[in-house]
Write an enzyme that holds these catalytic residues in place. Sequence first.
Site, PDB file in Angstrom:
ATOM      1  N   ARG A  15       0.815  -1.130  -0.042  1.00 15.88           N
ATOM      2  CA  ARG A  15       0.189   0.074   0.097  1.00 15.88           C
ATOM      3  C   ARG A  15       0.812   1.331   0.065  1.00 15.88           C
ATOM      4  NH1 ARG A  15      -3.645  -1.567   5.025  1.00 15.88           N
ATOM      5  NH2 ARG A  15      -1.479  -2.613   5.733  1.00 15.88           N
ATOM      6  N   LYS A  75       1.684   1.963   7.608  1.00 20.13           N
ATOM      7  CA  LYS A  75       2.102   1.322   8.659  1.00 20.13           C
ATOM      8  C   LYS A  75       2.697   2.017   9.488  1.00 20.13           C
ATOM      9  CE  LYS A  75       1.113  -2.381   9.103  1.00 20.13           C
ATOM     10  NZ  LYS A  75      -0.332  -2.867  10.128  1.00 20.13           N
ATOM     11  N   TYR A  94      -1.024   4.790  10.883  1.00 22.30           N
ATOM     12  CA  TYR A  94      -1.456   3.630  11.612  1.00 22.30           C
ATOM     13  C   TYR A  94      -0.067   3.362  12.559  1.00 22.30           C
ATOM     14  CZ  TYR A  94      -5.410   1.998   9.126  1.00 22.30           C
ATOM     15  OH  TYR A  94      -6.703   1.972   8.451  1.00 22.30           O
ATOM     16  N   HIS A  96      -0.366   1.640  16.157  1.00 21.69           N
ATOM     17  CA  HIS A  96      -0.701   0.388  16.994  1.00 21.69           C
ATOM     18  C   HIS A  96       0.434   0.204  18.015  1.00 21.69           C
ATOM     19  CE1 HIS A  96      -3.703  -0.795  14.177  1.00 21.69           C
ATOM     20  NE2 HIS A  96      -2.998  -0.836  13.386  1.00 21.69           N
ATOM     21  N   GLU A 118      -5.962   4.708  13.804  1.00 15.77           N
ATOM     22  CA  GLU A 118      -6.579   3.726  14.357  1.00 15.77           C
ATOM     23  C   GLU A 118      -7.393   4.303  15.746  1.00 15.77           C
ATOM     24  OE1 GLU A 118      -2.790   2.949  16.578  1.00 15.77           O
ATOM     25  OE2 GLU A 118      -3.406   3.599  14.408  1.00 15.77           O
ATOM     26  N   ASP A 270      -2.349  -6.921  14.950  1.00 15.25           N
ATOM     27  CA  ASP A 270      -1.706  -5.613  15.011  1.00 15.25           C
ATOM     28  C   ASP A 270      -1.686  -5.060  16.307  1.00 15.25           C
ATOM     29  OD1 ASP A 270      -0.531  -4.947  12.519  1.00 15.25           O
ATOM     30  OD2 ASP A 270      -2.491  -4.072  11.813  1.00 15.25           O
TER      31      ASP A 270
END
Length: 373
Positions: A15, A75, A94, A96, A118, A270
């Site tokens: 991505r 990511k 993101y 996490h 998120e 994740d």
Amino acid sequence: MHIGCPKEIKPQEFRVGLTPNAAREAVSHRHKVTVEAGAGQGAGFEDADYEAAGALIAPDAGTIFATADLIVKVKEPQPVERAMLRDGQILFTYLHLAPDPDQTRDLIASGATCIAYETVTDDRGGLPLLAPMSEVAGRLAPQVGAWTLQKANGGRGVLMGGVPGVGPARVVVIGGGVVGTHAARVAAGMGADVTVLDRSIQRLRYLDDTFGTLFGTRYASRGNTAELAAEADMIIGAVLIPGAAAPKLISKDQLSDLKPGAALVDVAIDQGGCFETSRPTTHEDPIYDVDGIMHYCVANMPGAVARTSTIALGNATLPFLLDLADKGWRKACEEDPNLLNGLNVHAGRLTYYAVGKALGIDVLSPSLALKEG
């Protein structure tokens, strides 16, 4: 503002954080946009597409991190990327953080302002930047689980929909949110016998009212979970606690109660995973065996369908990205409490309570972070 988009370097991540359409929108708002060469190729976007949208192409990530005010990614930043972040820079991606103390410490040390997709919310309490990837991951979960169930991959050798005279696979989905709902729909569409477990009676009622007999629902008590898990050919872990580590729903000891060759698909990996025996894997080497139970724990499942995922994510993130670029992070977050909920790290302090609780780190409230500037 100068917006920079580096190429993703996490293994098997295809991505990209910015689509050409998003770049065009940002340029129309009079922002400078720079994209690393080749960043969009995995999702089917060429450098020429970005140049046609008005973006500049940088030869490497170092150039982007050194010059951009706002870094947009997909990511979490890898160690080499975290080392390039600098004081006052904005990171929008993101993160996490709850299961990742090393990343958390590095981001705090960087001095950057880090806003996590998120944990951004909406007015209904939803997670609008997590939802599109949850939809993708949920729909993928039965597909990859069906592959994991094939005997050649170590699974039970059970076909999802069965055939005349032979029953279908039994699939248990733990969690009835966005991931679980999409997983259940697809698994049922493949002909499997599906049951969704959740602790919210209201959510179970919604699923029953909406989907009728397409799949069953049960309350997620320990007893019901253990009973259904023992009968399952596939268990899909789809439980989310926003920003926090996922709860462990199947223990290592319980593996002996499962059917040999059963498939565990952990979509919550994740956030640390919701099976005790889960550990992150990649698309290159996605499954492993623990006590005869096959685990699929790819940490970036939507990366397998990179074009769909990139466009879906870009549609969701663009309004927030433009707000950050147009107004700066402080004014944007002052005006939008939902965006403020995405603030996880700022100027050397952790600013998200659930992460602090998980990692034992003191937290500065986001409202105080705003006041400190």
